[in-house]
Every structure is written in C-alpha cells, then in structure tokens.
Design a protein around this motif. Sequence first.
Motif, PDB file in Angstrom:
ATOM      1  N   PHE A 150       7.108  17.014 -22.862  1.00  0.00           N
ATOM      2  CA  PHE A 150       7.229  15.244 -23.314  1.00  0.00           C
ATOM      3  C   PHE A 150       8.095  14.528 -22.313  1.00  0.00           C
ATOM      4  N   SER A 151       9.148  15.583 -20.972  1.00  0.00           N
ATOM      5  CA  SER A 151       9.903  14.884 -20.019  1.00  0.00           C
ATOM      6  C   SER A 151       9.155  14.028 -18.867  1.00  0.00           C
ATOM      7  N   GLY A 152       7.731  15.619 -18.783  1.00  0.00           N
ATOM      8  CA  GLY A 152       6.791  15.030 -17.505  1.00  0.00           C
ATOM      9  C   GLY A 152       5.851  14.203 -18.438  1.00  0.00           C
ATOM     10  N   LEU A 153       5.417  13.746 -19.285  1.00  0.00           N
ATOM     11  CA  LEU A 153       5.098  12.722 -19.687  1.00  0.00           C
ATOM     12  C   LEU A 153       5.532  11.400 -20.042  1.00  0.00           C
ATOM     13  N   GLY A 154       6.844  11.429 -20.144  1.00  0.00           N
ATOM     14  CA  GLY A 154       7.806  10.409 -20.766  1.00  0.00           C
ATOM     15  C   GLY A 154       8.474   9.579 -19.113  1.00  0.00           C
ATOM     16  N   PHE A 155       8.015  10.474 -17.910  1.00  0.00           N
ATOM     17  CA  PHE A 155       8.754  10.231 -16.883  1.00  0.00           C
ATOM     18  C   PHE A 155       6.922   9.840 -16.074  1.00  0.00           C
ATOM     19  N   ALA A 156       6.584  10.394 -16.286  1.00  0.00           N
ATOM     20  CA  ALA A 156       4.854   9.836 -15.594  1.00  0.00           C
ATOM     21  C   ALA A 156       4.672   8.532 -16.587  1.00  0.00           C
ATOM     22  N   LEU A 157       5.313   7.892 -18.074  1.00  0.00           N
ATOM     23  CA  LEU A 157       4.767   6.767 -18.430  1.00  0.00           C
ATOM     24  C   LEU A 157       5.882   5.707 -17.830  1.00  0.00           C
ATOM     25  N   ALA A 158       6.848   6.447 -17.281  1.00  0.00           N
ATOM     26  CA  ALA A 158       8.066   5.371 -16.542  1.00  0.00           C
ATOM     27  C   ALA A 158       7.039   5.256 -15.344  1.00  0.00           C
ATOM     28  N   ILE A 159       6.694   6.264 -15.035  1.00  0.00           N
ATOM     29  CA  ILE A 159       6.334   5.452 -12.542  1.00  0.00           C
ATOM     30  C   ILE A 159       5.258   4.847 -13.406  1.00  0.00           C
ATOM     31  N   LEU A 160       4.273   4.936 -14.371  1.00  0.00           N
ATOM     32  CA  LEU A 160       3.497   3.488 -14.464  1.00  0.00           C
ATOM     33  C   LEU A 160       4.049   2.409 -14.787  1.00  0.00           C
ATOM     34  N   PHE A 161       4.682   2.375 -15.546  1.00  0.00           N
ATOM     35  CA  PHE A 161       5.355   1.489 -15.770  1.00  0.00           C
ATOM     36  C   PHE A 161       5.802   0.191 -14.288  1.00  0.00           C
ATOM     37  N   ASP A 162       6.514   1.329 -14.047  1.00  0.00           N
ATOM     38  CA  ASP A 162       7.257   1.000 -12.733  1.00  0.00           C
ATOM     39  C   ASP A 162       6.436   0.482 -11.546  1.00  0.00           C
ATOM     40  N   THR A 163       4.658   0.930 -11.561  1.00  0.00           N
ATOM     41  CA  THR A 163       3.785   0.229 -10.387  1.00  0.00           C
ATOM     42  C   THR A 163       3.964  -0.821 -11.505  1.00  0.00           C
ATOM     43  N   VAL A 164       3.505  -0.953 -12.151  1.00  0.00           N
ATOM     44  CA  VAL A 164       3.138  -2.672 -12.848  1.00  0.00           C
ATOM     45  C   VAL A 164       3.726  -4.112 -11.570  1.00  0.00           C
ATOM     46  N   PRO A 165       5.016  -4.012 -11.602  1.00  0.00           N
ATOM     47  CA  PRO A 165       5.463  -4.994 -10.589  1.00  0.00           C
ATOM     48  C   PRO A 165       5.354  -4.909  -9.184  1.00  0.00           C
ATOM     49  N   ILE A 166       5.045  -4.209  -8.706  1.00  0.00           N
ATOM     50  CA  ILE A 166       4.019  -3.580  -7.312  1.00  0.00           C
ATOM     51  C   ILE A 166       3.314  -5.151  -7.423  1.00  0.00           C
TER      52      ILE A 166
ATOM     53  N   ALA B 168       0.836  -1.445  -0.168  1.00  0.00           N
ATOM     54  CA  ALA B 168       0.338   0.684   0.031  1.00  0.00           C
ATOM     55  C   ALA B 168       0.736   1.629  -0.104  1.00  0.00           C
ATOM     56  N   GLY B 169       2.101   1.416   0.506  1.00  0.00           N
ATOM     57  CA  GLY B 169       3.227   2.377   0.929  1.00  0.00           C
ATOM     58  C   GLY B 169       3.451   2.413  -0.620  1.00  0.00           C
ATOM     59  N   LEU B 170       3.951   1.622  -1.410  1.00  0.00           N
ATOM     60  CA  LEU B 170       4.728   1.315  -2.488  1.00  0.00           C
ATOM     61  C   LEU B 170       3.324   2.208  -3.820  1.00  0.00           C
ATOM     62  N   LEU B 171       2.783   1.915  -3.074  1.00  0.00           N
ATOM     63  CA  LEU B 171       0.973   2.128  -4.514  1.00  0.00           C
ATOM     64  C   LEU B 171       1.257   3.436  -4.528  1.00  0.00           C
ATOM     65  N   ALA B 172       0.607   3.860  -3.002  1.00  0.00           N
ATOM     66  CA  ALA B 172       0.517   5.532  -2.737  1.00  0.00           C
ATOM     67  C   ALA B 172       1.587   6.227  -3.367  1.00  0.00           C
ATOM     68  N   LEU B 173       2.661   5.913  -2.893  1.00  0.00           N
ATOM     69  CA  LEU B 173       4.154   6.678  -3.209  1.00  0.00           C
ATOM     70  C   LEU B 173       4.365   6.590  -4.822  1.00  0.00           C
ATOM     71  N   ASN B 174       4.030   5.905  -5.162  1.00  0.00           N
ATOM     72  CA  ASN B 174       4.203   6.152  -7.385  1.00  0.00           C
ATOM     73  C   ASN B 174       2.475   6.987  -8.019  1.00  0.00           C
ATOM     74  N   LEU B 175       1.506   6.796  -6.723  1.00  0.00           N
ATOM     75  CA  LEU B 175       0.640   7.180  -7.668  1.00  0.00           C
ATOM     76  C   LEU B 175       1.129   8.966  -7.347  1.00  0.00           C
ATOM     77  N   ALA B 176       1.625   8.902  -6.088  1.00  0.00           N
ATOM     78  CA  ALA B 176       2.125  10.873  -5.792  1.00  0.00           C
ATOM     79  C   ALA B 176       2.833  11.000  -6.690  1.00  0.00           C
ATOM     80  N   CYS B 177       4.342  10.616  -6.943  1.00  0.00           N
ATOM     81  CA  CYS B 177       4.925  11.202  -8.394  1.00  0.00           C
ATOM     82  C   CYS B 177       4.786  10.566  -9.576  1.00  0.00           C
ATOM     83  N   LEU B 178       3.348   9.511  -9.521  1.00  0.00           N
ATOM     84  CA  LEU B 178       2.996   9.682 -11.384  1.00  0.00           C
ATOM     85  C   LEU B 178       2.017  11.687 -11.148  1.00  0.00           C
ATOM     86  N   ILE B 179       1.398  11.343 -10.163  1.00  0.00           N
ATOM     87  CA  ILE B 179       0.817  12.639 -10.002  1.00  0.00           C
ATOM     88  C   ILE B 179       1.499  13.872  -9.850  1.00  0.00           C
TER      89      ILE B 179
END
Length: 135
Positions: A108-124, A63-74
């Motif tokens: 482009f940087s914001g959208l690209g890193f948002a996509l990277a964060i989203l991809f890093d969320t799936v393995p959790i 739950a903490g990792l998902l919350a962290l990833n969501l905050a970073c995605l936002i």
Amino acid sequence: MNAAAPMAAVSRRICLLILALAAGPAAWIGQLVIGYGISSYACFPATAPAQISPPPGWSGEVAGLLALNLACLILSLLGAALAFRLWRRPGAGPAAGRTRFLAGCGLFSGLGFALAILFDTVPILGVPACWAIPT
C-alpha cells in the motif's frame, strides 16, 4: 543441517521487508527534494529571480525533472512489487503473519507514493516554471 542457514534466511527476509517498506517514501522524498532544487535553480539562477517564465534554457530542466520523476516512480513501483512478492510467499507461524502484514503495508505504501509521484509529475507539464510578478 546448518543452524545459521535459517537465521540467514530470516535476516534476508527482514531486510527485504524493510526495503519494500522504505522504497515508496524514499522515492517520494527524493523526488520532492531533488525536484525542488532543480526547479528553484531555474527560477533563481543568481541572487535575483528570473524575470521571464520560462527562463531561457528551461527545456533541459523539464527533461531532467521528468526523468527524475520517472526514476522515482519506477523505484516506488519496484518496492510495491517486492512487497507483493513477499506478501504472496507461503509461510507458517507468527513470523509468517508478521511478514504478510509488513508486506501488505509495503504494498500500500509503494502504490500510494507512486500515485503521489504521478500527481507531482503533472504540474511539470502544465504549470509555468517560474511565476513572474508584473511590474
């Protein structure tokens, strides 16, 4: 008319551009560093690794990792939105071209890193928290 007013507007715009450019990478770095610390603590709570996967009490870390990833995605998406707002702002002269270019890079940087964060969320959700070596 006050001569300091245009300079204040320029310095404010430059600060906003820097914020828009840095939001995505900063969010991704935070997600990687803090997320690594949280997940590694669950697998190595002491000097020896946990013997079962997931270790007891791991649900709080998920739950903490998902919350962290969501905050970073936002945060990354907010940086992209700010960059888009600056990119659409009308202007004239060489400063407008610089602002548009840097705002486009921030978008482009914001959208690209948002996509990277989203991809890093799936393995959790799909990968075991700790690898256990069979003995």
